[in-house]
Design a protein around this motif. Sequence first.
Motif, short mmCIF file in Angstrom:
data_model
loop_
_atom_site.label_atom_id
_atom_site.label_comp_id
_atom_site.label_asym_id
_atom_site.label_seq_id
_atom_site.Cartn_x
_atom_site.Cartn_y
_atom_site.Cartn_z
N ALA A 1 -24.89 72.90 38.32
CA ALA A 1 -24.81 73.52 36.99
C ALA A 1 -26.10 73.30 36.22
CB ALA A 1 -23.63 72.94 36.23
N LEU A 2 -26.66 72.09 36.32
CA LEU A 2 -27.94 71.83 35.66
C LEU A 2 -29.04 72.71 36.23
CD1 LEU A 2 -27.97 67.91 35.37
CD2 LEU A 2 -27.48 69.59 33.58
N PHE A 3 -29.07 72.87 37.55
CA PHE A 3 -30.06 73.74 38.17
C PHE A 3 -29.98 75.15 37.58
CE2 PHE A 3 -30.90 71.26 42.24
CZ PHE A 3 -32.27 71.21 42.03
N LEU A 4 -28.78 75.67 37.48
CA LEU A 4 -28.59 77.04 37.00
C LEU A 4 -29.05 77.19 35.55
CD1 LEU A 4 -27.39 79.89 37.42
CD2 LEU A 4 -25.21 78.98 36.60
N PHE A 5 -28.58 76.29 34.68
CA PHE A 5 -28.90 76.42 33.26
C PHE A 5 -30.38 76.16 32.99
CE2 PHE A 5 -24.33 74.77 32.89
CZ PHE A 5 -23.83 76.04 33.09
N ALA B 1 -28.78 63.99 32.02
CA ALA B 1 -28.17 65.22 31.50
C ALA B 1 -28.01 65.15 29.99
CB ALA B 1 -26.81 65.45 32.18
N ALA B 2 -27.70 63.95 29.47
CA ALA B 2 -27.57 63.79 28.02
C ALA B 2 -28.91 64.02 27.32
CB ALA B 2 -27.02 62.40 27.70
N LEU B 3 -29.99 63.57 27.93
CA LEU B 3 -31.32 63.82 27.35
C LEU B 3 -31.63 65.31 27.29
CD1 LEU B 3 -33.70 61.07 28.84
CD2 LEU B 3 -32.87 61.28 26.49
N LEU B 4 -31.19 66.05 28.29
CA LEU B 4 -31.46 67.49 28.31
C LEU B 4 -30.80 68.21 27.14
CD1 LEU B 4 -31.03 68.22 32.13
CD2 LEU B 4 -33.16 68.11 30.84
N THR B 5 -29.75 67.64 26.57
CA THR B 5 -29.08 68.29 25.43
C THR B 5 -29.98 68.37 24.20
OG1 THR B 5 -28.12 66.22 24.58
CG2 THR B 5 -26.85 67.43 26.25
N GLY C 1 -25.46 77.14 24.08
CA GLY C 1 -24.57 77.18 25.23
C GLY C 1 -25.02 76.23 26.33
N PHE C 2 -26.34 76.21 26.60
CA PHE C 2 -26.86 75.30 27.62
C PHE C 2 -26.61 73.85 27.23
CE2 PHE C 2 -30.27 78.61 28.93
CZ PHE C 2 -29.29 79.32 29.63
N THR C 3 -26.75 73.55 25.94
CA THR C 3 -26.51 72.18 25.47
C THR C 3 -25.08 71.73 25.78
OG1 THR C 3 -28.15 72.41 23.70
CG2 THR C 3 -26.48 70.68 23.44
N VAL C 4 -24.13 72.63 25.54
CA VAL C 4 -22.74 72.31 25.87
C VAL C 4 -22.60 72.07 27.37
CG1 VAL C 4 -20.40 73.26 25.94
CG2 VAL C 4 -21.81 73.56 23.89
N GLY C 5 -23.28 72.90 28.17
CA GLY C 5 -23.23 72.73 29.61
C GLY C 5 -23.82 71.40 30.06
N TYR C 6 -24.91 70.98 29.43
CA TYR C 6 -25.52 69.68 29.78
C TYR C 6 -24.56 68.53 29.47
CZ TYR C 6 -29.85 72.47 29.73
OH TYR C 6 -30.82 73.41 29.96
N TRP C 7 -23.86 68.64 28.34
CA TRP C 7 -22.90 67.57 27.98
C TRP C 7 -21.75 67.51 28.99
CZ3 TRP C 7 -24.04 63.54 25.60
CH2 TRP C 7 -24.81 63.50 24.44
N TRP C 8 -21.29 68.67 29.43
CA TRP C 8 -20.24 68.67 30.44
C TRP C 8 -20.73 68.05 31.75
CZ3 TRP C 8 -15.16 69.22 30.52
CH2 TRP C 8 -14.53 69.80 29.42
N ALA C 9 -21.95 68.36 32.12
CA ALA C 9 -22.52 67.76 33.33
C ALA C 9 -22.62 66.25 33.19
CB ALA C 9 -23.89 68.37 33.62
N ALA C 10 -23.06 65.79 32.02
CA ALA C 10 -23.15 64.34 31.79
C ALA C 10 -21.78 63.70 31.90
CB ALA C 10 -23.76 64.08 30.40
N GLY C 11 -20.77 64.35 31.31
CA GLY C 11 -19.42 63.80 31.38
C GLY C 11 -18.89 63.72 32.80
#
Length: 515
Positions: A309-313, A372-376, A468-478
């Motif tokens: 998911a991180l790769f995609l976003f 992933a949290a830093l990416l947000t 939207g990407f920020t939300v995705g990064y948080w989900w990845a971190a979780g």
Amino acid sequence: MSTMEPSASGAQAPARPAEAVGARLAASPDPDDERRWMALGVLVIAQIMILLDATVVNVALPSAQADLGFSDASRQWVITAYVLAFGSLLPLGGRLGDVLGRRTMFIVGLLGFAIASAAGGAAPNIGTLIAARAAQGGFAAVLAPAALSLITVIFTDLKELNKAFGIFGAVSGSAGAVGLLLGGLLTDYVDWRWCMYVNIVLAVAGIIGGLTLLHNSAEPDKPRLSVPSTVVGSAAVFGLVFGSAKAQTDGWGSAVTLTPLIAGGLLLAGFVVLQQVARHPLIPLRVVADRNRGAAYLTLFLANAAVFALFLFLTYYFQGVLGYSPIMTGVAFLPMMAAIAVVATLTQGVLLRHLTMRVIVAAGLIASGAGAALLTQAGVGSPYAAWVLPGLVLVGTGIGSAAVVAVAVGQQGVDPRDAGTAGALNNVSQQLGSALGVALISTFVASATSHYLTRHGSTAVVGATVHGFTVGYWWAAGIFWAAAVLCSALIRGGTRLHHEAGQPEPLDEIAGGLI
């Protein structure tokens, strides 16, 4: 001196465990035999080819679409056809290696993948390209578990086995990002078709090396194939992967998404029951029943769900927000690749000697979650070095330790005749994780983007995209952090390379008896 244990002929009375261990240790090849490391290079080539193909085609798709003139809806199927065939046929591919010989299936996989790549590169229309991609996925399902299981047969010394897994894992973790860079180079400076043709070069090198360095390793008491298990298991994975792919375009509530997902779930439950009663199960439940191996497969499933998911976003962020070219997008992922390679080497050379597997896996997943949290924090005008660079390094650090150990644990302690099945489970975990993870997190990203546009107006497209990407990064971190908690609970406390807690024999003796 051969790099593989040749297949025995004739039935023999089963030896007692201690005698079997001693006999295999006595028959094991010289630990200094350089041919084994050359053989590892051949297996790495195959792994590179499979994983490069998973991302290199993504970069080439816009050019292929312009050349062949197909629709956006058809474009999705260039990716989905590969994933469907790969994921659905992996259990069968792993068992075929156990039954027919791992070198045999390794060569068949390479040859078939090369032919499919040639057909895809020469495709005159979208139908041919999609068919070629499906064929690639089918042959990759044969090739991937054969390569992974061959490692456990080649390396009889546990220290060297773990070093081999470290190298293999480092390549696996970074090959996807290399594919983005290579895809950009080939598309920009040669032609998109070479993103397919490049596989032929790798396959030829792998075939020559495989015929020279590898021997078949099927066991004398090799298992048989179960047709009902094969059909039900493949259909279950197909339903789950297909439903996940449709969720990205049709939503989770549509019938075309829910029907295959529900059917896949029911078939998966039936498959588990079938494995309990079948005389020749496709996936013997003894392979997944071990706590450590179960934790390894769960780690790979969840880690791939988050990292793909991180790769995609990030790919969309680099090109759509920061304006990077395909080549620059690949370059932007290089720090993550370097971190994976360095940490994987450090893990097998230092960390595994001093830390338990539980600590390494949990710490790696926590580090990836922190990345992933830093990416947000990366916004529209954020410099690359401010948040993206350290975030990628942390994600790579975690993958380089947790995933490398998980791949090794997923193969250790299995019966020799189940080695191909264990390799298939390693790959199935990664394929299902990436498919379900990207589908699920993409849904949350799309919803967050839509809500942002509703609140701020249709002109705030870039801001909505980044939100939207920020939300995705948080989900990845979780997901990374949840995986750390779950795997910490599952992996046996005190498990190290030289001794698995609660087991009567040290792992080096067990490994010697298995190989």
